[in-house]
Scaffold this active site. Structure first.
Site, PDB file in Angstrom:
ATOM      1  CB  SER A 188      25.486  42.483 -11.084  1.00 48.97           C
ATOM      2  OG  SER A 188      25.265  41.479 -12.055  1.00 48.97           O
ATOM      3  CE  LYS A 189      18.417  46.044  -9.851  1.00 45.77           C
ATOM      4  NZ  LYS A 189      17.804  47.176 -10.511  1.00 45.77           N
ATOM      5  NE  ARG A 190      24.743  42.239 -16.128  1.00 44.40           N
ATOM      6  CZ  ARG A 190      26.059  42.172 -16.157  1.00 44.40           C
ATOM      7  NH1 ARG A 190      26.661  41.247 -16.852  1.00 44.40           N
ATOM      8  NH2 ARG A 190      26.785  43.057 -15.492  1.00 44.40           N
ATOM      9  CB  SER A 191      23.650  36.957 -10.222  1.00 41.89           C
ATOM     10  OG  SER A 191      22.813  37.508  -9.226  1.00 41.89           O
ATOM     11  N   GLY A 192      20.522  37.132 -11.182  1.00 45.23           N
ATOM     12  CA  GLY A 192      19.172  36.600 -10.986  1.00 45.23           C
ATOM     13  C   GLY A 192      18.903  36.179  -9.546  1.00 45.23           C
TER      14      GLY A 192
END
Ligand code: GLU
Length: 483
Positions: free
Chosen positions: A253-257
């Site tokens: 997900s986007k949160r992984s960066g």
């Protein structure tokens, strides 16, 4: 055999997720492997998800990665327009054709009724499916409602018995009971098509032979299949690609960066690395080979070798691959990439930036490593004299001071300020002094960098710093060590 035509059909919603880049890449490779056409279609009918600037991100990423499209909004082509919102006038006719065939129907249910229906199903713990209420309206009732200007949607009319079966190249034969198929909306109340309808109509009108996309669309594909069959259109080859997960096996997900092309690019990964790495997320050629350029991939890519099982985004592998790509670059090509990073910390215009680039090339994993490795060049950082103590090198503060004191006058006499010359002169001195190499190299490198780790050895650094600056720093070292 028809010419192979594939498409990349992104919705302009922001940065390009690696899953989308992989879809684009596989679609490109499937087409180019067979000398076919690769088409770009922008799917922007869901106005709520639209993000300003996102179309430019798409163009830019395709351009940087070399996935050049043969047809698309910016380059034109015979089956345009290639932006879905510009095609909005054409879908209603197709939906009406399905209505006349009994494969679709007008639905006038208002939000209240649908919400109540949804709440009722959820209460029972079921999955919401429209209850076909409006499919039972008589022709006259429909005419009357339309004439009265009631808002409507058009829904697909799926059978409640039997099965729908289709083939996916990766997942095999898929068969679902028809009573699980929702009568999905084809035309929304604003007159625009849903993705579910538009993708089928557009893929047909654009002559798409292979539909490549993420497997989140697999469960809707039976409904798409029914649409093709209702129209009497040829069903394309379906290639649904596996999920991409993080190392904890959750959806990346986007949160992984690091989930998008832009993230990775900003973090100092080379474009060649990203393309190569993304190609291997769910595919391999069946050999141990892993380093592939885009041209290599075009030659060898066989979509039948795509895996069903989720692909894990392995950060270690990405880093390893990037350092390999960095090493493979010609010094000139690497310099082009490294220069902006070098210049963020080295401001002195008299510095030989190319030499710095050579120094870091064999030692950087990602381009963003560069500034931190060379932040001592412009200015000697503050450092503690404990840095001179190195067990393996057998250096102490005392013998370091001796070495620097001995080196200084010799260095002062050298006019040809080159790493090899400095090296030879210092090695002679080491011999005269009867010390170990490290007992000279370590103190010099410490004095001129103020750091425990540097790219390159003492003399390479000294050459870049130049004679005056090197001598200055050695004098500072002597001063620091003289207590
Ligand atoms: N617009 C869809 C998306 O961005 C494309 C799905 C497809 O390729 O059919 O996910």
């Amino acid at each position: 055999m028809n010419k192979v035509r594939t498409r990349y059909a992104p919705s302009p919603t922001g940065r390009m997720h690696v899953g989308n880049l992989r879809t684009a890449l596989y679609a490109y490779l499937i087409a180019k492997h067979k000398d076919g056409d690769f088409i770009l279609r922008i799917e922007d009918t869901d106005q709520e998800r639209f993000v300003e600037g996102a179309i430019d991100i798409i163009y830019n990423t395709l351009n940087l990665t070399g996935l050049h499209h043969d047809e698309g909004p910016d380059v034109g082509g015979p089956v345009g327009p290639y932006i879905q919102s510009e095609r909005k006038g054409l879908y209603l006719e197709y939906a009406k054709e399905l209505v006349s065939k009994g494969e679709a129907y007008y639905c006038f249910c208002d939000k209240e009724r649908l919400d109540a229906l949804r709440a009722e199903t959820e209460e029972k713990g079921g999955t919401f499916r429209y209850d076909k209420h409006c499919s039972h309206l008589s022709k006259e009732e429909v005419e009357k409602n339309l004439a009265a200007g009631l808002p409507y949607v058009i829904r697909q009319n799926n059978p409640t018995e039997g099965f729908t079966t289709f083939e996916d190249e990766i997942y095999g034969t898929i068969s679902v009971p028809n009573n699980e198929l929702d009568d999905m909306v084809l035309i929304k109340s604003d007159g625009l098509p849903t993705y579910n309808f538009a993708n089928v109509v557009d893929d047909h009108l654009m002559g798409i032979t292979h539909v490549v996309r993420g497997n989140e669309y697999l469960s809707s594909s039976p409904k798409y299949n029914r649409l093709y069959e209702a129209f009497g259109w040829e069903v394309p080859v379906y290639v649904h690609c596996p999920l991409i997960t993080n190392e904890e096996h959750q959806k990346l997900s986007k949160r992984s960066g690091h989930s998008s092309f832009e993230d990775l690019y900003e973090q100092g990964y080379l474009i060649d690395t990203i393309v190569n790495f993304v190609a291997l997320l769910g595919w391999n050629p069946g050999t141990n080979e892993e380093m592939f350029s885009l041209e290599d991939l075009v030659k060898i890519f066989d979509y039948r070798k795509i895996n069903k099982s989720p692909a894990v985004f392995d950060m270690q592998k990405l880093k390893w691959m990037n350092s390999e790509y960095i090493k493979k670059q010609s010094p000139e090509a690497f310099f082009k990439m490294a220069e902006p990073y070098i210049k963020t910390v080295v401001k002195n215009p008299n510095t030989d930036f190319f030499k710095i680039s050579n120094l870091v090339q064999s030692r950087a994993e990602v381009l963003t490593d560069i500034p931190e490795r060379i932040d001592f060049i412009d200015e000697l950082p503050e450092y503690s004299t404990e840095l001179y103590i190195h067990k393996k090198m057998k250096t102490t503060e005392e013998n370091s001071l001796e070495s620097l004191k001995a080196a200084l006058p010799v260095l002062e006499t050298i006019s040809d300020w080159k790493a090899e010359v400095l090296h030879d002169e210092m090695m002679k001195l080491v011999e005269t002094l009867g010390i170990k190499n490290g007992q000279m190299l370590w103190p010099i490198r410490t004095a001129i960098s103020g750091k425990a780790a540097t790219p390159g050895g003492a003399f390479e650094i000294a050459e870049i710093l130049g004679k005056e600056e090197t001598l200055n720093r050695i004098r500072i070292g002597i001063e620091k060590l003289t207590k």
